[in-house]
Scaffold this motif. Sequence first.
Motif, PDB file in Angstrom:
ATOM      1  N   ARG A   5      21.929   3.393 -47.525  1.00  0.00           N
ATOM      2  CA  ARG A   5      21.597   4.358 -46.475  1.00  0.00           C
ATOM      3  C   ARG A   5      22.177   3.928 -45.139  1.00  0.00           C
ATOM      4  NH1 ARG A   5      15.535   5.294 -45.844  1.00  0.00           N
ATOM      5  NH2 ARG A   5      16.315   6.705 -44.224  1.00  0.00           N
ATOM      6  N   LEU A   6      22.179   2.630 -44.861  1.00  0.00           N
ATOM      7  CA  LEU A   6      22.753   2.152 -43.609  1.00  0.00           C
ATOM      8  C   LEU A   6      24.240   2.458 -43.524  1.00  0.00           C
ATOM      9  CD1 LEU A   6      21.120  -1.343 -42.969  1.00  0.00           C
ATOM     10  CD2 LEU A   6      20.962   0.680 -41.512  1.00  0.00           C
ATOM     11  N   VAL A   7      24.966   2.185 -44.599  1.00  0.00           N
ATOM     12  CA  VAL A   7      26.407   2.451 -44.606  1.00  0.00           C
ATOM     13  C   VAL A   7      26.666   3.946 -44.419  1.00  0.00           C
ATOM     14  CG1 VAL A   7      28.496   2.381 -46.013  1.00  0.00           C
ATOM     15  CG2 VAL A   7      26.962   0.414 -45.962  1.00  0.00           C
ATOM     16  N   ALA A   8      25.864   4.783 -45.067  1.00  0.00           N
ATOM     17  CA  ALA A   8      26.019   6.233 -44.919  1.00  0.00           C
ATOM     18  C   ALA A   8      25.730   6.660 -43.480  1.00  0.00           C
ATOM     19  CB  ALA A   8      25.088   6.957 -45.891  1.00  0.00           C
ATOM     20  N   LEU A   9      24.724   6.033 -42.870  1.00  0.00           N
ATOM     21  CA  LEU A   9      24.385   6.352 -41.479  1.00  0.00           C
ATOM     22  C   LEU A   9      25.524   5.979 -40.546  1.00  0.00           C
ATOM     23  CD1 LEU A   9      22.394   7.088 -39.181  1.00  0.00           C
ATOM     24  CD2 LEU A   9      21.560   4.732 -39.299  1.00  0.00           C
ATOM     25  N   TRP A  10      26.075   4.761 -40.705  1.00  0.00           N
ATOM     26  CA  TRP A  10      27.174   4.339 -39.837  1.00  0.00           C
ATOM     27  C   TRP A  10      28.356   5.298 -39.952  1.00  0.00           C
ATOM     28  CZ3 TRP A  10      26.781  -1.185 -42.236  1.00  0.00           C
ATOM     29  CH2 TRP A  10      25.630  -1.810 -41.751  1.00  0.00           C
ATOM     30  N   ALA A  11      28.693   5.668 -41.180  1.00  0.00           N
ATOM     31  CA  ALA A  11      29.822   6.569 -41.386  1.00  0.00           C
ATOM     32  C   ALA A  11      29.550   7.920 -40.746  1.00  0.00           C
ATOM     33  CB  ALA A  11      30.103   6.729 -42.877  1.00  0.00           C
ATOM     34  N   ALA A  12      28.322   8.421 -40.886  1.00  0.00           N
ATOM     35  CA  ALA A  12      27.981   9.731 -40.335  1.00  0.00           C
ATOM     36  C   ALA A  12      28.119   9.759 -38.819  1.00  0.00           C
ATOM     37  CB  ALA A  12      26.559  10.120 -40.740  1.00  0.00           C
ATOM     38  N   LEU A  13      27.705   8.670 -38.163  1.00  0.00           N
ATOM     39  CA  LEU A  13      27.727   8.638 -36.705  1.00  0.00           C
ATOM     40  C   LEU A  13      29.100   8.261 -36.146  1.00  0.00           C
ATOM     41  CD1 LEU A  13      24.280   6.947 -35.957  1.00  0.00           C
ATOM     42  CD2 LEU A  13      24.841   9.381 -35.931  1.00  0.00           C
ATOM     43  N   GLU A  14      29.862   7.454 -36.872  1.00  0.00           N
ATOM     44  CA  GLU A  14      31.156   6.983 -36.370  1.00  0.00           C
ATOM     45  C   GLU A  14      32.313   7.900 -36.722  1.00  0.00           C
ATOM     46  OE1 GLU A  14      31.239   2.230 -35.843  1.00  0.00           O
ATOM     47  OE2 GLU A  14      31.311   2.917 -37.926  1.00  0.00           O
ATOM     48  N   ASP A  15      32.237   8.576 -37.870  1.00  0.00           N
ATOM     49  CA  ASP A  15      33.383   9.323 -38.366  1.00  0.00           C
ATOM     50  C   ASP A  15      33.335  10.808 -38.026  1.00  0.00           C
ATOM     51  OD1 ASP A  15      34.417   7.000 -39.377  1.00  0.00           O
ATOM     52  OD2 ASP A  15      33.640   7.307 -41.400  1.00  0.00           O
ATOM     53  N   VAL A  16      32.542  11.180 -37.038  1.00  0.00           N
ATOM     54  CA  VAL A  16      32.582  12.548 -36.524  1.00  0.00           C
ATOM     55  C   VAL A  16      34.035  12.835 -36.123  1.00  0.00           C
ATOM     56  CG1 VAL A  16      31.740  14.084 -34.708  1.00  0.00           C
ATOM     57  CG2 VAL A  16      30.213  12.373 -35.710  1.00  0.00           C
ATOM     58  N   PRO A  17      34.619  13.951 -36.558  1.00  0.00           N
ATOM     59  CA  PRO A  17      36.069  14.133 -36.407  1.00  0.00           C
ATOM     60  C   PRO A  17      36.551  14.531 -35.017  1.00  0.00           C
ATOM     61  CG  PRO A  17      35.116  16.019 -37.509  1.00  0.00           C
ATOM     62  CD  PRO A  17      34.001  15.022 -37.358  1.00  0.00           C
ATOM     63  N   ILE A  18      35.737  14.338 -33.997  1.00  0.00           N
ATOM     64  CA  ILE A  18      36.160  14.581 -32.617  1.00  0.00           C
ATOM     65  C   ILE A  18      35.727  13.379 -31.780  1.00  0.00           C
ATOM     66  CG2 ILE A  18      36.174  17.106 -32.745  1.00  0.00           C
ATOM     67  CD1 ILE A  18      33.391  17.153 -31.544  1.00  0.00           C
TER      68      ILE A  18
ATOM     69  N   GLN B 128      38.716  15.959 -20.614  1.00  0.00           N
ATOM     70  CA  GLN B 128      40.124  15.628 -20.851  1.00  0.00           C
ATOM     71  C   GLN B 128      40.417  15.527 -22.346  1.00  0.00           C
ATOM     72  OE1 GLN B 128      41.956  12.508 -18.233  1.00  0.00           O
ATOM     73  NE2 GLN B 128      39.939  12.508 -17.261  1.00  0.00           N
ATOM     74  N   LEU B 129      39.521  14.892 -23.072  1.00  0.00           N
ATOM     75  CA  LEU B 129      39.695  14.781 -24.521  1.00  0.00           C
ATOM     76  C   LEU B 129      39.579  16.148 -25.188  1.00  0.00           C
ATOM     77  CD1 LEU B 129      37.600  11.538 -25.026  1.00  0.00           C
ATOM     78  CD2 LEU B 129      40.075  11.759 -25.399  1.00  0.00           C
ATOM     79  N   ALA B 130      38.656  16.971 -24.708  1.00  0.00           N
ATOM     80  CA  ALA B 130      38.457  18.299 -25.302  1.00  0.00           C
ATOM     81  C   ALA B 130      39.645  19.220 -25.066  1.00  0.00           C
ATOM     82  CB  ALA B 130      37.185  18.938 -24.738  1.00  0.00           C
ATOM     83  N   SER B 131      40.426  18.959 -24.028  1.00  0.00           N
ATOM     84  CA  SER B 131      41.581  19.809 -23.735  1.00  0.00           C
ATOM     85  C   SER B 131      42.866  19.269 -24.354  1.00  0.00           C
ATOM     86  CB  SER B 131      41.765  19.946 -22.219  1.00  0.00           C
ATOM     87  OG  SER B 131      42.116  18.702 -21.629  1.00  0.00           O
ATOM     88  N   GLY B 132      42.751  18.179 -25.092  1.00  0.00           N
ATOM     89  CA  GLY B 132      43.925  17.562 -25.701  1.00  0.00           C
ATOM     90  C   GLY B 132      44.151  18.026 -27.131  1.00  0.00           C
ATOM     91  N   PRO B 133      45.121  17.414 -27.816  1.00  0.00           N
ATOM     92  CA  PRO B 133      45.466  17.800 -29.184  1.00  0.00           C
ATOM     93  C   PRO B 133      44.439  17.277 -30.182  1.00  0.00           C
ATOM     94  CG  PRO B 133      46.828  15.961 -28.498  1.00  0.00           C
ATOM     95  CD  PRO B 133      45.999  16.342 -27.298  1.00  0.00           C
ATOM     96  N   THR B 134      43.490  18.104 -30.533  1.00  0.00           N
ATOM     97  CA  THR B 134      42.361  17.674 -31.357  1.00  0.00           C
ATOM     98  C   THR B 134      42.802  17.099 -32.692  1.00  0.00           C
ATOM     99  OG1 THR B 134      40.964  19.346 -30.317  1.00  0.00           O
ATOM    100  CG2 THR B 134      40.197  18.426 -32.399  1.00  0.00           C
TER     101      THR B 134
END
Length: 253
Positions: free
Chosen positions: A75-88, A188-194
């Motif tokens: 569950r910890l590994v799944a949590l880390w991935a969920a919070l870190e790997d958001v695609p923006i 600035q990040l939101a206006s860049g090449p997503t």
Amino acid sequence: MTTVTFEKDGAVGVVTLCKPPHNLMDNAMLADLFTAYTAAVDSGCRAILLRSSMRHFCAGADLDVIFAERPDQQRLVALWAALEDVPIPIVVAVHGAALGGGLELALMCDMIIAADTASFSMAEASIGLLPLLGGVQRMVQRVGPARAKELAMFGRRHDPRAMERWGAVNLVTPEAELGTVSMSWARQLASGPTVAFTGIKKLANLTVREGIAGADAKQSEVNASMWASADQQRGLDAFNATGKPATAIFEGN
């Protein structure tokens, strides 16, 4: 969500920790945070700003429930991935104290902006614990093993300038300007090449977890997504037309 709110400000998803009095973390709050991140992505946000509406960013785990809610490793590994790997990209604005799990939460974001009055501590060892949310390894990633061991073993509070020098914090700004500066970074990040930003984040995270070879194995796949994107064509067309790097041409894509 009762401990975390989400609102859309243009292309930025503003996610706010709002659990009185000091945003003490438990499983419900982490679930609310993931729900807010998901809402930001699903609503078309191109960057996220994480912040706190309380006196402190987050004063760590809720000690009244931490022992009862101990998650297993899977569950910890799944949590880390969920919070870190958001695609923006995720920018976090830290004011007040970021202690224990609060510091770990900030480390899971892509960029940390800190008020000059903020303080940081890996405080778990003071009660016979170690950082439970992957804070040791993520601090090693940012500042190196010797400094990370110092932070985790002594548990002292450190000012943001020291954390910036060591590489844990991206930028320190006057407290009165924290909201403006952190939102400026997010916009600035939101206006860049997503699509390109998503690829950069994926490759960076892969390098941390699997080394250069792991990232190299995915490079072609990430490149293919970029070459197929409207972002890439728009940026290339603008450069060919003006001879200068594109600015703000990706907004609304």
